[in-house]
Write an enzyme that holds these catalytic residues in place. Structure first.
Site, PDB file in Angstrom:
ATOM      1  N   LYS A 159     -54.923  57.416  -2.220  1.00 31.17           N
ATOM      2  CA  LYS A 159     -55.756  57.162  -1.754  1.00 31.17           C
ATOM      3  C   LYS A 159     -55.378  57.161  -0.243  1.00 31.17           C
ATOM      4  O   LYS A 159     -54.998  56.181   0.751  1.00 31.17           O
ATOM      5  CB  LYS A 159     -55.073  54.956  -1.393  1.00 31.17           C
ATOM      6  CG  LYS A 159     -55.357  54.683  -3.436  1.00 31.17           C
ATOM      7  CD  LYS A 159     -55.263  53.143  -3.277  1.00 31.17           C
ATOM      8  CE  LYS A 159     -55.711  52.776  -4.383  1.00 31.17           C
ATOM      9  NZ  LYS A 159     -54.831  52.626  -5.788  1.00 31.17           N
TER      10      LYS A 159
HETATM   11  O1  LIG Z   1     -59.246  48.815  -6.963  1.00 34.52           O
HETATM   12  C1  LIG Z   1     -58.231  49.585  -7.230  1.00 34.52           C
HETATM   13  C2  LIG Z   1     -57.616  50.600  -7.135  1.00 34.52           C
HETATM   14  C3  LIG Z   1     -56.689  51.299  -7.486  1.00 34.52           C
HETATM   15  N1  LIG Z   1     -55.885  50.951  -8.595  1.00 34.52           N
HETATM   16  C4  LIG Z   1     -55.143  51.249  -8.483  1.00 34.52           C
HETATM   17  O2  LIG Z   1     -55.604  51.503 -10.979  1.00 34.52           O
HETATM   18  C5  LIG Z   1     -53.917  51.309 -11.850  1.00 34.52           C
HETATM   19  C6  LIG Z   1     -54.248  49.733 -11.967  1.00 34.52           C
HETATM   20  O3  LIG Z   1     -53.487  49.479 -12.800  1.00 34.52           O
HETATM   21  P1  LIG Z   1     -52.798  48.388 -14.107  1.00 34.52           P
HETATM   22  O4  LIG Z   1     -51.858  48.876 -14.927  1.00 34.52           O
HETATM   23  O5  LIG Z   1     -54.249  48.986 -15.411  1.00 34.52           O
HETATM   24  O6  LIG Z   1     -53.440  47.077 -13.413  1.00 34.52           O
HETATM   25  C7  LIG Z   1     -52.833  50.733 -10.366  1.00 34.52           C
HETATM   26  O7  LIG Z   1     -52.250  52.405  -9.794  1.00 34.52           O
HETATM   27  C8  LIG Z   1     -53.845  50.396  -9.098  1.00 34.52           C
HETATM   28  O8  LIG Z   1     -53.225  51.258  -8.356  1.00 34.52           O
HETATM   29  C9  LIG Z   1     -56.451  48.867  -8.718  1.00 34.52           C
HETATM   30  O9  LIG Z   1     -55.649  48.328  -9.743  1.00 34.52           O
HETATM   31  N2  LIG Z   1     -57.735  48.324  -7.683  1.00 34.52           N
END
Ligand SMILES: O=c1ccn([C@@H]2O[C@H](COP(=O)(O)O)[C@@H](O)[C@H]2O)c(=O)[nH]1
Length: 278
Positions: A98
């Site tokens: 990001k």
């Molecule tokens: O809008 C967003 C952008 C990035 N993320 C990232 O994706 C993963 C989600 O992890 P889970 O364990 O499946 O919840 C995480 O690395 C976030 O930083 C997001 O969730 N939403």
């Protein structure tokens, strides 16, 4: 559908392995759940098992950079090996970093994440457009020149982004839609250089049909979204061939056995494919 640039590499990966981006998010709680110490040694053991399980099975793997940065330079060394291991196993690597800054600084981020000479070089990187889509040009141009991708935050999965992302621009579109439209303009060359991030956790209110690039959709599993939600949220608003649902904790919870991690990837992917093709 185009077969040039990042589009060709992305299509090949998804055609072979299915629509899923599996995350490597070494949360302290997951390290403990796997019986590992919350230390650099634990991080390395976690990452090695994740690469062994996810690398040969997931089309796209998204290491969450923050969890590696938390361990300083030693953590970044683990991240370098994680990126290399996933790529060697045939997965595309989307570094979830990001990044986003004024153009001259963005050029340095671009070198770090998208230049083959960098030990962190990945197939794609997530970027933040808060300084303006144009400020991302160094990354977009480098990605386009090297058949890589840039995934721009548009409508994130967390509730906190709502007010900012749905605010209206001077042109009366939402901020999120303006990001999608800027990405579509780049992708008019058929390269699919620009992907967008649109969470699976709610209706997004976007028209994604002209993007012609990947739509990373985090929120499956731990954040509450289901495969069935994907079809209803994106069915009429996007070309589902470009949809890339993402899950991290719900897959990693199956570890530390790499075979169990691979099975979790397969089960999640099969659920997504079934939901999107019904
Ligand atoms: O809008 C967003 C952008 C990035 N993320 C990232 O994706 C993963 C989600 O992890 P889970 O364990 O499946 O919840 C995480 O690395 C976030 O930083 C997001 O969730 N939403």
């Amino acid at each position: 559908m185009s077969t040039t640039g990042f589009a060709a590499r992305y299509r090949a990966a998804v055609d072979a392995r299915g629509r899923l981006c599996a995350g490597i998010d070494p949360h302290a709680a997951l390290l403990e759940q796997w019986g590992l110490p919350v230390s650099v040694d634990g991080l390395r053991a976690f990452a090695e098992a994740a690469v062994a399980g996810l690398g040969p099975t997931a089309a796209v793997i998204k290491p969450q950079v923050a969890f590696f940065e938390a361990f300083g330079s030693a953590g970044l060394a683990v991240l370098e090996d994680t990126i290399a291991g996933c790529r060697a196993a045939g997965a595309l690597v989307l570094a979830d970093a990001k990044r986003g800054d004024i153009g001259s600084t963005m050029a340095a981020y671009t070198t770090a994440w998208l230049d083959e000479g960098s030990p962190l070089c990945s197939d794609a990187v997530t970027v933040s457009p808060y300084l303006g889509f144009g400020a991302l040009s160094p990354a977009v141009e480098q990605a386009r020149a090297t058949d890589r991708g840039v995934f721009v935050l548009a409508r994130t999965s967390n509730p906190d982004g709502q007010a900012l992302q749905t605010a209206r621009t001077a042109a009366a579109t939402t901020v999120a839609q303006s990001i999608v439209d800027d990405g579509a303009a780049v992708n008019a060359d058929g390269s699919a250089t620009v992907g967008v991030v649109v969470g699976a956790t709610r209706e997004h209110g976007l028209d994604l049909r002209e993007l012609a690039g990947p739509i990373l959709s985090p929120g499956l599993g731990a954040q509450g979204a289901t495969a069935a939600d994907l079809a209803s949220i994106f069915g009429d608003t996007a070309d589902l061939a470009w949809l890339l649902p993402a899950a991290s904790r719900s897959i990693l919870g199956a570890g530390p056995d790499p075979a169990a991690l691979a099975a979790a990837v397969g089960a999640t992917r099969d659920e997504i494919e079934a939901a999107l093709s019904s």
